[in-house]
Design a protein around this motif. Sequence first.
Motif, PDB file in Angstrom:
ATOM      1  N   LEU A  26       0.608  -1.113   0.089  1.00  0.00           N
ATOM      2  CA  LEU A  26       0.028   0.033   0.123  1.00  0.00           C
ATOM      3  C   LEU A  26       0.908   1.158   0.076  1.00  0.00           C
ATOM      4  CD1 LEU A  26      -3.019   0.342  -0.102  1.00  0.00           C
ATOM      5  CD2 LEU A  26      -2.838   0.865   2.578  1.00  0.00           C
ATOM      6  N   TRP A  27       1.925   1.398   0.778  1.00  0.00           N
ATOM      7  CA  TRP A  27       2.666   2.500   0.846  1.00  0.00           C
ATOM      8  C   TRP A  27       3.985   2.467   0.308  1.00  0.00           C
ATOM      9  CZ3 TRP A  27      -0.309   5.635   2.958  1.00  0.00           C
ATOM     10  CH2 TRP A  27      -1.506   5.405   3.813  1.00  0.00           C
ATOM     11  N   THR A  28       4.577   1.458  -0.215  1.00  0.00           N
ATOM     12  CA  THR A  28       5.777   1.399  -1.096  1.00  0.00           C
ATOM     13  C   THR A  28       5.327   0.696  -2.367  1.00  0.00           C
ATOM     14  OG1 THR A  28       6.722  -0.634  -0.339  1.00  0.00           O
ATOM     15  CG2 THR A  28       6.900   1.062   1.211  1.00  0.00           C
ATOM     16  N   SER A  29       6.635   0.956  -3.336  1.00  0.00           N
ATOM     17  CA  SER A  29       6.539   0.147  -4.642  1.00  0.00           C
ATOM     18  C   SER A  29       7.011  -1.531  -4.505  1.00  0.00           C
ATOM     19  CB  SER A  29       7.308   0.931  -5.403  1.00  0.00           C
ATOM     20  OG  SER A  29       8.578   0.727  -4.900  1.00  0.00           O
ATOM     21  N   ILE A  30       6.955  -1.832  -3.149  1.00  0.00           N
ATOM     22  CA  ILE A  30       6.993  -3.371  -2.907  1.00  0.00           C
ATOM     23  C   ILE A  30       6.083  -4.258  -3.348  1.00  0.00           C
ATOM     24  CG2 ILE A  30       7.967  -5.183  -1.596  1.00  0.00           C
ATOM     25  CD1 ILE A  30       9.634  -2.985   0.179  1.00  0.00           C
ATOM     26  N   PRO A  31       5.849  -4.842  -4.173  1.00  0.00           N
ATOM     27  CA  PRO A  31       4.373  -5.503  -4.275  1.00  0.00           C
ATOM     28  C   PRO A  31       4.325  -6.634  -3.196  1.00  0.00           C
ATOM     29  CG  PRO A  31       5.979  -6.036  -6.234  1.00  0.00           C
ATOM     30  CD  PRO A  31       6.829  -5.247  -5.369  1.00  0.00           C
ATOM     31  N   ARG A  32       3.011  -7.134  -3.202  1.00  0.00           N
ATOM     32  CA  ARG A  32       2.590  -8.188  -2.020  1.00  0.00           C
ATOM     33  C   ARG A  32       3.435  -9.407  -2.406  1.00  0.00           C
ATOM     34  NH1 ARG A  32      -3.115  -8.675   0.424  1.00  0.00           N
ATOM     35  NH2 ARG A  32      -1.937  -9.848   1.647  1.00  0.00           N
ATOM     36  N   GLU A  33       3.754  -9.676  -3.722  1.00  0.00           N
ATOM     37  CA  GLU A  33       4.553 -10.986  -3.931  1.00  0.00           C
ATOM     38  C   GLU A  33       5.845 -11.038  -2.951  1.00  0.00           C
ATOM     39  OE1 GLU A  33       2.932  -9.570  -5.867  1.00  0.00           O
ATOM     40  OE2 GLU A  33       1.427 -10.954  -6.859  1.00  0.00           O
ATOM     41  N   LEU A  34       6.315 -10.041  -2.432  1.00  0.00           N
ATOM     42  CA  LEU A  34       7.594 -10.270  -1.410  1.00  0.00           C
ATOM     43  C   LEU A  34       7.216 -11.318  -0.589  1.00  0.00           C
ATOM     44  CD1 LEU A  34      10.235  -9.379  -0.474  1.00  0.00           C
ATOM     45  CD2 LEU A  34       8.874  -7.645   1.097  1.00  0.00           C
ATOM     46  N   ILE A  35       5.933 -11.444  -0.205  1.00  0.00           N
ATOM     47  CA  ILE A  35       5.491 -12.314   1.010  1.00  0.00           C
ATOM     48  C   ILE A  35       5.640 -14.000   0.483  1.00  0.00           C
ATOM     49  CG2 ILE A  35       3.829 -12.866   2.594  1.00  0.00           C
ATOM     50  CD1 ILE A  35       5.131 -10.068   3.152  1.00  0.00           C
ATOM     51  N   VAL A  36       5.381 -14.018  -0.867  1.00  0.00           N
ATOM     52  CA  VAL A  36       5.446 -15.267  -1.466  1.00  0.00           C
ATOM     53  C   VAL A  36       6.833 -15.646  -1.488  1.00  0.00           C
ATOM     54  CG1 VAL A  36       4.907 -16.557  -3.443  1.00  0.00           C
ATOM     55  CG2 VAL A  36       3.522 -14.755  -2.622  1.00  0.00           C
ATOM     56  N   VAL A  37       7.728 -14.664  -1.904  1.00  0.00           N
ATOM     57  CA  VAL A  37       9.141 -14.974  -1.929  1.00  0.00           C
ATOM     58  C   VAL A  37       9.806 -15.215  -0.175  1.00  0.00           C
ATOM     59  CG1 VAL A  37      11.511 -14.010  -2.369  1.00  0.00           C
ATOM     60  CG2 VAL A  37       9.656 -13.552  -3.800  1.00  0.00           C
ATOM     61  N   ILE A  38       9.336 -14.758   0.567  1.00  0.00           N
ATOM     62  CA  ILE A  38       9.787 -14.917   2.005  1.00  0.00           C
ATOM     63  C   ILE A  38       9.040 -16.372   2.393  1.00  0.00           C
ATOM     64  CG2 ILE A  38       9.428 -14.485   4.502  1.00  0.00           C
ATOM     65  CD1 ILE A  38       9.292 -11.685   3.582  1.00  0.00           C
ATOM     66  N   GLN A  39       7.952 -16.558   1.980  1.00  0.00           N
ATOM     67  CA  GLN A  39       7.185 -18.068   2.227  1.00  0.00           C
ATOM     68  C   GLN A  39       8.129 -19.161   1.658  1.00  0.00           C
ATOM     69  OE1 GLN A  39       3.415 -17.772   0.498  1.00  0.00           O
ATOM     70  NE2 GLN A  39       3.171 -20.022   0.505  1.00  0.00           N
ATOM     71  N   ALA A  40       8.677 -18.775   0.248  1.00  0.00           N
ATOM     72  CA  ALA A  40       9.328 -19.631  -0.439  1.00  0.00           C
ATOM     73  C   ALA A  40      10.612 -20.008   0.175  1.00  0.00           C
ATOM     74  CB  ALA A  40       9.718 -19.426  -1.908  1.00  0.00           C
ATOM     75  N   LEU A  41      11.257 -18.857   0.904  1.00  0.00           N
ATOM     76  CA  LEU A  41      12.641 -19.121   1.458  1.00  0.00           C
ATOM     77  C   LEU A  41      12.622 -19.918   2.784  1.00  0.00           C
ATOM     78  CD1 LEU A  41      13.913 -15.717   0.730  1.00  0.00           C
ATOM     79  CD2 LEU A  41      14.767 -17.840  -0.287  1.00  0.00           C
ATOM     80  N   VAL A  42      11.180 -19.643   3.212  1.00  0.00           N
ATOM     81  CA  VAL A  42      11.041 -20.286   4.835  1.00  0.00           C
ATOM     82  C   VAL A  42      10.851 -21.771   4.596  1.00  0.00           C
ATOM     83  CG1 VAL A  42       9.590 -20.877   6.495  1.00  0.00           C
ATOM     84  CG2 VAL A  42      10.050 -18.415   6.002  1.00  0.00           C
TER      85      VAL A  42
END
Lengths: 321, 364
Positions: B321-337
Amino acid sequence: MDFLTLIQVLDSTVRLATPLLLACLAGLFSERAGIFDIGLEGKMLMAAFFSAAIAATTGNVWYGLLAGIASSLALSGLHGLASITFRGNQLISGVAINFLAAGMTVLIAQDWFQQGGRTPSLISGGRFEPITLPFADAIEPVPFIGPIYSELLSGHSILVYLAFLAVPATAWILFGTRFGLRLRAVGENPAAVDTAGVSVVGLRYAAVMICGLLCGIAGAYLATALQAGFVKDMTAGRGFIALAALIFAKWRPWHALGACLLFGLLQAVALRFQNIELGTIVIPVQFMDALPYILTVVILAGFVGKAIPPKAGGEPYVKER
Amino acid sequence: MDKMPKWADVVLIPLISLLLAAVLSALVILGIGEDPVAAVNLMVSGALGSTYGWGYTLYYATNFLFTGLAVSVAFHARLFNIGGEGQAMLGGLGVAIMCLYIDWPHWSLALIFASLGAALFGAAWASIPAYLQAKRGSHIVITTIMFNFIAAAVLNYVLVNLMRPEGSMDPATARFPETVHLPSLHEILAPIGIEFSKAAPANVSFIVALVACVAVWLLIWRTKLGYEIRAYGNSEHGALYAGISPVKITIIAMLISGGLAGMMATNNVMGEAERLVLNSTEGAGFIGIAVALMGRSHPFGVFLAAILFGFLYQGGAELALWTSIPRELIVVIQALVILFTGALDNMVRSPLEKLFLAMRREKA
């Protein structure tokens, strides 16, 4: 349904079967060597993005293809590292790779192009163009043979022909070469291969890398030939349909061709007709979408010829000391 | 003799894996030209800085609790249930049928029966892969993946052709009646004087999820069935020798797993949307895999991991909402976990085991 419609549906079958076929053969190499790969989807997606991104920035589709293959190989390397070197769970690694690709492609696409997770549309030079086979225009007016040759066989991109050539090539490598024999052996009984003084780790890495190469081509085909550019999640489950086709074909190359053409036909029919009316019964489009998966479950269940995977599949190899 | 102390296995390894995933995520954020420290600050204030943020964090955590527990129970029987997504979709159907076609006098009654309906539908959807694994030897991972896709097609068909209200273009059911509205945390906490955000979707099913946590703990570690499940998961041959039926354990573990995944629908379908829409699960079934891996398949671990992922989800939404980082960052974190706590487990474990062995030798 008239003849021309039939030709068009079959033509679209060939187009839609191509990525399935490449990914299916990719999985075939990996799984025959005893490495399960449910990350086909992720590798294709990553390759689709990088091929489109590089093709868009350089204007040369061949660079795009190379970039796609390289990115897919990188994920294959990761899968190899997790499942061969560190003897981790191959299925979990595959799941992680799928999510990694789904997230990273959108993240990088947004960073590079700011178009909501897609690449710019590819213009000529950035795409694989259809190839017109010799005499296609001349033969076209001939009834029956004309449309088959000029519509169905001619006019595909080079990757389509490559995919179909990959079938005899795979069959020859697996069943006609020493490398193929060892690769299959390592999927059935790695201890025996090890005893013979051949490196299990080396063979498995080779298989996983061939898998990455083919997935890379499949992804590049999606983004630079079938469509003109990358959009978020554009593989849309094709990696899993390819996996289904692999089981359906019981891990054999020529059968894989048949399975992929069948699943491609299902997609083509679903795309063109939506709900199919057969007299009083209407087959809903959702049923057509689900049919590849239903067929695979039926085959897996062993009610129609049992599908038995390579014996050492999914098992990390631990050398005896 | 164990290679290393228990605390290292339970606490140290997950922490190191998590740290590795966090470092890589920070590098990804740096790579796309954003500031990781600012991003974390924004996520913390957005997800935990207000009762509104907490309301969303707990709402997401409720989903992940159910799916994480589902994957965990299957893991204990050494079954990898990737089908939580499909089972949760079908669970939604169970909730919708219970809420739409039966006139409930009170939400509590509706919740009990909707939970039963959801669990029943989820378990039913898991039963076919379970049967095929137990009786026909079909690999459960592949069949549950296939069943996810089939579930999506079934739900699509049902919503478009059967349950869509007359004249509506939207592939969704009608709104559930007002009587089955589940109390939100705001409505629960207001009478005891705690001010909680009105807008946040966290609701009473969070408490149901906590009860499910305790129930799963009791089941796995305090009942005969749980013992049999763990015995079977540890050694199939040993279990067989002890007279435990592999067919029975496979099927029962998968039914419980599918039922738990299905019960997620009490939160997202009944508690939040109050109607069944397409893709209501939003990938929560898959996040359950990451949650179960991180929580080491223990209900308490699952609880912590679910809260963490709830935080990541809400924080990620704030970032988008506030930056240009898309929601998909969470998918990446999830993948790394998933990668570090699951597939690359040995990368962390082997050096640690060597370290502890060396330390013990020195002492001896």
